[in-house]
Write a protein that holds these residues in place. Sequence first.
Motif, PDB file in Angstrom:
ATOM      1  N   THR A 199       5.228   5.282 -11.693  1.00 28.06           N
ATOM      2  CA  THR A 199       5.943   4.102 -12.187  1.00 28.06           C
ATOM      3  C   THR A 199       6.969   3.639 -11.158  1.00 28.06           C
ATOM      4  O   THR A 199       7.105   2.439 -10.889  1.00 28.06           O
ATOM      5  CB  THR A 199       6.638   4.403 -13.529  1.00 28.06           C
ATOM      6  N   TRP A 200       7.698   4.596 -10.569  1.00 26.31           N
ATOM      7  CA  TRP A 200       8.685   4.259  -9.537  1.00 26.31           C
ATOM      8  C   TRP A 200       7.994   3.576  -8.353  1.00 26.31           C
ATOM      9  O   TRP A 200       8.467   2.534  -7.870  1.00 26.31           O
ATOM     10  CB  TRP A 200       9.390   5.533  -9.054  1.00 26.31           C
ATOM     11  N   LYS A 229       8.913  -0.143  -7.146  1.00 27.27           N
ATOM     12  CA  LYS A 229       9.741  -0.226  -5.943  1.00 27.27           C
ATOM     13  C   LYS A 229       8.967  -0.520  -4.656  1.00 27.27           C
ATOM     14  O   LYS A 229       9.560  -0.989  -3.679  1.00 27.27           O
ATOM     15  CB  LYS A 229      10.523   1.081  -5.760  1.00 27.27           C
ATOM     16  N   VAL A 230       7.673  -0.254  -4.639  1.00 25.74           N
ATOM     17  CA  VAL A 230       6.900  -0.452  -3.417  1.00 25.74           C
ATOM     18  C   VAL A 230       5.647  -1.300  -3.662  1.00 25.74           C
ATOM     19  O   VAL A 230       5.491  -2.374  -3.071  1.00 25.74           O
ATOM     20  CB  VAL A 230       6.493   0.904  -2.779  1.00 25.74           C
ATOM     21  N   LEU A 240      10.859  -4.728   3.323  1.00 29.57           N
ATOM     22  CA  LEU A 240      11.799  -3.633   3.518  1.00 29.57           C
ATOM     23  C   LEU A 240      11.907  -2.846   2.219  1.00 29.57           C
ATOM     24  O   LEU A 240      12.142  -3.417   1.149  1.00 29.57           O
ATOM     25  CB  LEU A 240      13.176  -4.167   3.923  1.00 29.57           C
ATOM     26  N   PHE A 241      11.773  -1.517   2.336  1.00 26.22           N
ATOM     27  CA  PHE A 241      11.780  -0.675   1.141  1.00 26.22           C
ATOM     28  C   PHE A 241      12.728   0.500   1.345  1.00 26.22           C
ATOM     29  O   PHE A 241      12.610   1.247   2.319  1.00 26.22           O
ATOM     30  CB  PHE A 241      10.370  -0.155   0.845  1.00 26.22           C
ATOM     31  N   MET A 291      -5.118  -0.680  -1.631  1.00 30.43           N
ATOM     32  CA  MET A 291      -5.171  -2.135  -1.472  1.00 30.43           C
ATOM     33  C   MET A 291      -4.284  -2.627  -0.324  1.00 30.43           C
ATOM     34  O   MET A 291      -3.545  -3.591  -0.457  1.00 30.43           O
ATOM     35  CB  MET A 291      -4.789  -2.831  -2.781  1.00 30.43           C
ATOM     36  N   GLY A 292      -4.372  -1.945   0.803  1.00 26.20           N
ATOM     37  CA  GLY A 292      -3.614  -2.374   1.968  1.00 26.20           C
ATOM     38  C   GLY A 292      -2.360  -1.569   2.236  1.00 26.20           C
ATOM     39  O   GLY A 292      -1.677  -1.797   3.237  1.00 26.20           O
ATOM     40  N   ILE A 293      -2.037  -0.654   1.352  1.00 27.18           N
ATOM     41  CA  ILE A 293      -0.954   0.292   1.605  1.00 27.18           C
ATOM     42  C   ILE A 293      -1.619   1.636   1.894  1.00 27.18           C
ATOM     43  O   ILE A 293      -2.216   2.242   1.004  1.00 27.18           O
ATOM     44  CB  ILE A 293       0.008   0.417   0.419  1.00 27.18           C
ATOM     45  N   LEU A 294      -1.519   2.070   3.132  1.00 22.12           N
ATOM     46  CA  LEU A 294      -2.181   3.304   3.551  1.00 22.12           C
ATOM     47  C   LEU A 294      -1.179   4.448   3.494  1.00 22.12           C
ATOM     48  O   LEU A 294      -0.133   4.397   4.147  1.00 22.12           O
ATOM     49  CB  LEU A 294      -2.701   3.136   4.986  1.00 22.12           C
TER      50      LEU A 294
END
Length: 291
Positions: A72-73, A77-78, A89-90, A198-201
Amino acid sequence: MGKTRPGRCALCCQTKELQLSHIVPHLVGRKLIKTSPGNIRSTAEPNRTLQDIFKEYLLCSECEERFSAKETWFANKVFTPYIDKKEKLFCYDERLTYFIVSVNWRTLYLDLEKFCQDPSFNRDRLMVLFRAEQVMRDYLLGKRNDLEAIQNHIFFLERVQSAPGLDATLNPSVIMHRTISSYSVCDGNTLFTLSNLMGILIVTFYSMDSSEIWVNTKVELGNGTIKVEGQQMTSVVGNEIQFWMEQGAVAQKTLSEKQRKKIEEKLYALGDDILKYPIFQDLFDDFDLEK
């Protein structure tokens, strides 16, 4: 297939009712389904439509709950800020490490079963992976607060603006942003598990060759920040991106005329509404690359 069945939980090792667990978190599959103009499909079986992403009887309900809050976080958040709002920016804390480890541990656990059945699999590498699985398991259970030499990285696969050495006809933007996958790889001295969300590796390295170069991607155990801009990767992981594109090309060729017609009819029925779907921008980017 029922939602539970008795068995030994992969994480806590207790005999309980096992849940039918998503290996890659459901939040990613849900987003892929929601933003697809048609049915989702597997590149391995392109003529069969899917209602959900891969699941396995793996964890008891208590261990599922261990992961739920971190998922969930990550979603809040990302994942959603990047996918929907294009944030760059994260700020993160240890929950990001926990999330990455929880996803890639699940995959490594299942892959180890296959590796053990392969008589040609290098025994030394197998021992490294077994040790990594145990370290990750203890970390997830709260039995330790370090990961020894294991490294976690996150790399955002931005829109492709140029493609030196990359075959643009293989639709790199579509493949990178419309793909969900998770598996473990041994390539020379580099052993890792990677998941494409989906594009976050997200990548967990168990050992790394000295030629591996990762800039602005490492996720520390504590607090930190990750910037999308300025990330660089020179890695054997790049071979996997090429592999995804080649798989996609093969899937397109093996798609039956009947299924191809169904897809075309759905897209035609959408009319101008197709412009609302993210895949349209990916197709446009890939077409632009081919010029």
